[in-house]
Design a protein around this motif. Structure first.
Motif, PDB file in Angstrom:
ATOM      1  N   ARG A  79       3.822  11.541  17.809  1.00 42.00           N
ATOM      2  CA  ARG A  79       5.058  10.829  17.476  1.00 42.00           C
ATOM      3  C   ARG A  79       4.780   9.685  16.504  1.00 42.00           C
ATOM      4  N   SER A  80       3.686   8.966  16.735  1.00 39.93           N
ATOM      5  CA  SER A  80       3.319   7.864  15.863  1.00 39.93           C
ATOM      6  C   SER A  80       3.034   8.382  14.456  1.00 39.93           C
ATOM      7  N   SER A  81       2.321   9.482  14.375  1.00 38.07           N
ATOM      8  CA  SER A  81       2.003  10.082  13.083  1.00 38.07           C
ATOM      9  C   SER A  81       3.283  10.539  12.382  1.00 38.07           C
ATOM     10  N   THR A  82       4.203  11.116  13.137  1.00 33.06           N
ATOM     11  CA  THR A  82       5.470  11.581  12.573  1.00 33.06           C
ATOM     12  C   THR A  82       6.280  10.396  12.053  1.00 33.06           C
ATOM     13  N   LEU A  83       6.338   9.323  12.826  1.00 34.39           N
ATOM     14  CA  LEU A  83       7.055   8.123  12.394  1.00 34.39           C
ATOM     15  C   LEU A  83       6.419   7.524  11.138  1.00 34.39           C
ATOM     16  N   HIS A  84       5.102   7.519  11.103  1.00 37.66           N
ATOM     17  CA  HIS A  84       4.390   6.983   9.941  1.00 37.66           C
ATOM     18  C   HIS A  84       4.726   7.806   8.702  1.00 37.66           C
ATOM     19  N   LYS A  85       4.704   9.117   8.846  1.00 38.84           N
ATOM     20  CA  LYS A  85       5.015   9.989   7.706  1.00 38.84           C
ATOM     21  C   LYS A  85       6.452   9.773   7.240  1.00 38.84           C
ATOM     22  N   ALA A  86       7.366   9.621   8.171  1.00 36.69           N
ATOM     23  CA  ALA A  86       8.763   9.401   7.813  1.00 36.69           C
ATOM     24  C   ALA A  86       8.929   8.058   7.100  1.00 36.69           C
ATOM     25  N   ALA A  87       8.269   7.029   7.594  1.00 35.57           N
ATOM     26  CA  ALA A  87       8.346   5.707   6.964  1.00 35.57           C
ATOM     27  C   ALA A  87       7.749   5.752   5.564  1.00 35.57           C
ATOM     28  N   LYS A  88       6.626   6.428   5.439  1.00 38.76           N
ATOM     29  CA  LYS A  88       5.968   6.527   4.139  1.00 38.76           C
ATOM     30  C   LYS A  88       6.863   7.269   3.150  1.00 38.76           C
ATOM     31  N   ALA A  89       7.481   8.337   3.593  1.00 32.61           N
ATOM     32  CA  ALA A  89       8.376   9.103   2.719  1.00 32.61           C
ATOM     33  C   ALA A  89       9.555   8.248   2.269  1.00 32.61           C
ATOM     34  N   THR A  90      10.082   7.459   3.177  1.00 31.09           N
ATOM     35  CA  THR A  90      11.211   6.585   2.840  1.00 31.09           C
ATOM     36  C   THR A  90      10.796   5.550   1.799  1.00 31.09           C
ATOM     37  N   PHE A  91       9.644   4.916   1.990  1.00 32.06           N
ATOM     38  CA  PHE A  91       9.178   3.919   1.019  1.00 32.06           C
ATOM     39  C   PHE A  91       8.905   4.569  -0.334  1.00 32.06           C
ATOM     40  N   GLU A  92       8.368   5.763  -0.337  1.00 35.08           N
ATOM     41  CA  GLU A  92       8.114   6.457  -1.605  1.00 35.08           C
ATOM     42  C   GLU A  92       9.427   6.788  -2.306  1.00 35.08           C
ATOM     43  N   GLU A  93      10.467   7.113  -1.534  1.00 33.19           N
ATOM     44  CA  GLU A  93      11.791   7.347  -2.107  1.00 33.19           C
ATOM     45  C   GLU A  93      12.285   6.100  -2.828  1.00 33.19           C
ATOM     46  N   TRP A  94      12.029   4.962  -2.247  1.00 35.79           N
ATOM     47  CA  TRP A  94      12.474   3.701  -2.818  1.00 35.79           C
ATOM     48  C   TRP A  94      11.595   3.266  -3.979  1.00 35.79           C
ATOM     49  N   GLY A  95      10.534   3.995  -4.222  1.00 31.75           N
ATOM     50  CA  GLY A  95       9.655   3.679  -5.339  1.00 31.75           C
ATOM     51  C   GLY A  95       8.611   2.624  -5.036  1.00 31.75           C
ATOM     52  N   GLY A  96       8.346   2.378  -3.804  1.00 36.92           N
ATOM     53  CA  GLY A  96       7.367   1.354  -3.447  1.00 36.92           C
ATOM     54  C   GLY A  96       6.309   1.892  -2.520  1.00 36.92           C
ATOM     55  N   LYS A  97       5.357   1.052  -2.232  1.00 37.18           N
ATOM     56  CA  LYS A  97       4.320   1.440  -1.284  1.00 37.18           C
ATOM     57  C   LYS A  97       4.590   0.757   0.044  1.00 37.18           C
ATOM     58  N   ILE A  98       3.989   1.245   1.076  1.00 35.48           N
ATOM     59  CA  ILE A  98       4.153   0.636   2.392  1.00 35.48           C
ATOM     60  C   ILE A  98       3.411  -0.698   2.380  1.00 35.48           C
ATOM     61  N   PRO A  99       4.104  -1.786   2.717  1.00 35.73           N
ATOM     62  CA  PRO A  99       3.434  -3.089   2.716  1.00 35.73           C
ATOM     63  C   PRO A  99       2.405  -3.175   3.842  1.00 35.73           C
ATOM     64  N   THR A 100       1.384  -3.959   3.600  1.00 34.06           N
ATOM     65  CA  THR A 100       0.359  -4.140   4.623  1.00 34.06           C
ATOM     66  C   THR A 100       0.894  -5.088   5.691  1.00 34.06           C
ATOM     67  N   VAL A 101       0.219  -5.087   6.821  1.00 39.09           N
ATOM     68  CA  VAL A 101       0.606  -5.976   7.922  1.00 39.09           C
ATOM     69  C   VAL A 101       0.484  -7.428   7.468  1.00 39.09           C
ATOM     70  N   LYS A 102      -0.536  -7.732   6.704  1.00 38.24           N
ATOM     71  CA  LYS A 102      -0.741  -9.096   6.206  1.00 38.24           C
ATOM     72  C   LYS A 102       0.436  -9.522   5.316  1.00 38.24           C
ATOM     73  N   GLU A 103       0.893  -8.627   4.446  1.00 42.53           N
ATOM     74  CA  GLU A 103       2.036  -8.926   3.573  1.00 42.53           C
ATOM     75  C   GLU A 103       3.310  -9.125   4.400  1.00 42.53           C
ATOM     76  N   LEU A 104       3.497  -8.265   5.389  1.00 46.89           N
ATOM     77  CA  LEU A 104       4.682  -8.388   6.250  1.00 46.89           C
ATOM     78  C   LEU A 104       4.669  -9.700   7.029  1.00 46.89           C
ATOM     79  N   ASN A 105       3.500 -10.079   7.542  1.00 43.37           N
ATOM     80  CA  ASN A 105       3.385 -11.338   8.282  1.00 43.37           C
ATOM     81  C   ASN A 105       3.658 -12.537   7.380  1.00 43.37           C
ATOM     82  N   ALA A 106       3.150 -12.477   6.141  1.00 38.65           N
ATOM     83  CA  ALA A 106       3.388 -13.571   5.195  1.00 38.65           C
ATOM     84  C   ALA A 106       4.874 -13.676   4.869  1.00 38.65           C
TER      85      ALA A 106
END
Length: 86
Positions: free
Chosen positions: A8-35
């Motif tokens: 399930r975690s892998s499936t969610l990760h793939k779905a999130a990655k696909a969504t970010f790629e649709e938006w033309g961006g990369k998945i932000p790192t945890v450090k970037e999100l925390n900042a």
């Protein structure tokens, strides 16, 4: 077939990655999100302090408005009695 948490975690990760790629961006790192989260929290605190100051100012104006209304009512009541005395 029961899905394991890892699947399930892998499936969610793939779905999130696909969504970010649709938006033309990369998945932000945890450090970037925390900042970004810390920046938004700071901005939120600042804006909330401004809100509280404006709210207090509005309360003071409301009190002043009521005082003026009371004074005007008293003057309106006093004017007819003066006219009667004349």
């Amino acid at each position: 077939m029961e899905k394991t948490p890892r699947y399930r975690s892998s499936t969610l990760h793939k779905a999130a990655k696909a969504t970010f790629e649709e938006w033309g961006g990369k998945i932000p790192t945890v450090k970037e999100l925390n900042a970004k989260c810390a920046q938004l929290q700071t901005e939120k605190r600042s804006l909330y302090e401004q809100y509280q100051a404006k709210r207090e100012e509005a309360r003071e104006f409301q009190v002043a408005q009521k005082v003026v209304q009371v004074i005007l009512r008293q003057e309106e009541r006093a004017v007819p009695t003066r006219e009667k005395q004349l």
